[in-house]
Design a protein around this motif. Structure first.
Motif, short mmCIF file in Angstrom:
data_model
loop_
_atom_site.label_atom_id
_atom_site.label_comp_id
_atom_site.label_asym_id
_atom_site.label_seq_id
_atom_site.Cartn_x
_atom_site.Cartn_y
_atom_site.Cartn_z
N ALA A 1 15.79 32.34 5.25
CA ALA A 1 16.67 31.41 4.55
C ALA A 1 16.01 30.04 4.47
CB ALA A 1 18.02 31.29 5.25
N ALA A 2 16.33 29.31 3.39
CA ALA A 2 15.82 27.95 3.19
C ALA A 2 16.70 27.28 2.15
CB ALA A 2 14.37 27.99 2.71
N ARG A 3 16.50 25.98 1.97
CA ARG A 3 17.21 25.28 0.91
C ARG A 3 16.54 25.57 -0.44
NH1 ARG A 3 21.12 22.22 2.94
NH2 ARG A 3 20.99 21.84 5.19
N LEU B 1 12.60 25.22 -1.66
CA LEU B 1 11.84 26.46 -1.86
C LEU B 1 11.19 26.49 -3.23
CD1 LEU B 1 11.08 29.12 -0.56
CD2 LEU B 1 13.24 30.08 -1.37
N LEU B 2 11.92 26.09 -4.26
CA LEU B 2 11.34 26.06 -5.61
C LEU B 2 10.24 25.01 -5.70
CD1 LEU B 2 14.54 26.45 -7.80
CD2 LEU B 2 12.75 28.16 -7.44
N ALA B 3 10.41 23.91 -4.99
CA ALA B 3 9.42 22.83 -5.03
C ALA B 3 8.10 23.22 -4.37
CB ALA B 3 9.97 21.57 -4.37
N LEU B 4 8.10 24.27 -3.55
CA LEU B 4 6.85 24.72 -2.94
C LEU B 4 5.87 25.26 -3.98
CD1 LEU B 4 8.09 26.60 0.27
CD2 LEU B 4 7.06 24.32 0.15
N GLY C 1 2.27 39.29 -1.36
CA GLY C 1 1.81 38.12 -0.63
C GLY C 1 2.83 37.00 -0.58
N TYR C 2 3.92 37.14 -1.33
CA TYR C 2 4.92 36.06 -1.43
C TYR C 2 5.48 35.64 -0.08
CZ TYR C 2 9.18 33.70 -3.10
OH TYR C 2 10.20 32.81 -3.34
N PRO C 3 5.87 36.55 0.82
CA PRO C 3 6.43 36.08 2.11
C PRO C 3 5.46 35.24 2.92
CG PRO C 3 6.91 38.40 1.75
CD PRO C 3 5.92 38.01 0.70
N LEU C 4 4.18 35.62 2.91
CA LEU C 4 3.18 34.85 3.63
C LEU C 4 2.93 33.51 2.96
CD1 LEU C 4 0.96 34.55 5.79
CD2 LEU C 4 -0.58 35.76 4.23
N GLU C 5 2.83 33.52 1.64
CA GLU C 5 2.61 32.26 0.92
C GLU C 5 3.73 31.27 1.20
OE1 GLU C 5 1.56 30.59 -3.56
OE2 GLU C 5 2.69 32.45 -3.35
N MET C 6 4.96 31.76 1.29
CA MET C 6 6.08 30.87 1.57
C MET C 6 5.91 30.17 2.92
SD MET C 6 10.14 31.74 2.12
CE MET C 6 10.31 32.63 0.58
N VAL C 7 5.54 30.94 3.94
CA VAL C 7 5.38 30.37 5.27
C VAL C 7 4.24 29.36 5.29
CG1 VAL C 7 4.84 30.88 7.68
CG2 VAL C 7 6.37 32.39 6.40
N MET C 8 3.13 29.71 4.67
CA MET C 8 1.97 28.81 4.66
C MET C 8 2.27 27.52 3.90
SD MET C 8 -1.00 31.67 4.00
CE MET C 8 -2.32 30.46 3.86
N ALA C 9 2.93 27.65 2.74
CA ALA C 9 3.26 26.46 1.95
C ALA C 9 4.26 25.58 2.69
CB ALA C 9 3.82 26.87 0.59
N ALA C 10 5.25 26.20 3.34
CA ALA C 10 6.24 25.44 4.09
C ALA C 10 5.58 24.68 5.24
CB ALA C 10 7.31 26.38 4.62
#
Length: 220
Positions: free
Chosen positions: A149-151, A155-158, A166-175
């Motif tokens: 979960a995130a705001r 999340l869109l701004a990332l 690869g999306y789940p990993l990219e989310m964590v790295m970008a965050a």
């Protein structure tokens, strides 16, 4: 649950699982089922059980989640598989720390019940990738599973670009690069309904490893 949220459920032929999944949706949460090219009646079953349905013809976990997040309107969005392996009754474990401002991104760390519900090849691949993330990027996570979960605006701004596994990993790295506070909470992981079509298969796991390893090489 401390506030209204939207729950994005990527879906590929999950008609058998959806009634149980959606029945567990807590009050104050709206389900957005993203039909990612289903050949069964997933979309109609989702509507019959109160979900909003979004169609995303481009196959891929990242493509489906991005379509769902884009269609969401709640301040906080959650992401969860639609195959029955996660219990939406536990959703507040991942959403409440975001709603209260404790964390910016919360990941569900899977506790398999029974142990066999998480196939060994998928479990080992997840552990390998999470360890690489900890050692190479300094991000303290142990599970790259899909329940999180995130705001929504953040999340869109990332600007996530991966539309596959690869999306789940990219989310964590970008965050992490943006200085987000990332937390993990334990969630129950049970046998999915029906046969796995993607990450639960050896081929799907190999694709996920390849996608995520490419991201690690490019971004770290």
């Amino acid at each position: 649950m401390s506030g209204a949220i939207d729950v994005v459920l990527p879906c590929l032929d999950e008609a058998a699982a959806l009634p149980r999944v959606l029945a567990a949706l807590p009050a104050g949460a709206r389900a957005i089922v993203v039909d990612n090219g289903s050949t069964d009646c997933s979309a109609s079953v989702a509507r019959e059980n109160g979900a909003t349905v979004v169609h995303e013809p481009r196959r891929g976990f990242g493509a489906a989640v991005h379509a769902g997040v884009s269609a969401a309107t709640a301040e906080v969005v959650a992401i969860c598989d639609a195959d029955g392996s996660f219990d939406l009754g536990e959703l507040e474990r991942v959403t409440d720390p975001v709603l209260t401002g404790e964390f910016d991104l919360v990941l569900g760390r899977r506790a398999a019940v029974p142990w066999s519900s998480w196939p060994p090849h998928a479990r080992l691949a997840n552990a390998y990738l999470a360890r690489r993330l900890r050692t190479r990027a300094g991000i303290s996570v142990h599970d790259l599973g899909p329940m999180r979960a995130a705001r929504r605006e953040g999340l869109l701004a990332l600007g996530l670009r991966d539309r596959r596994s690869g999306y789940p990993l990219e989310m964590v790295m970008a965050a992490a690069r943006e200085g987000w506070r990332i937390g993990e909470v334990e969630v129950t992981y049970r046998p999915r309904v029906g046969r796995s079509k993607v990450t639960g298969t050896v081929r799907g796991t190999a694709i996920a490893i390849a996608d995520m390893s490419r991201l690690l090489r490019e971004r770290v």
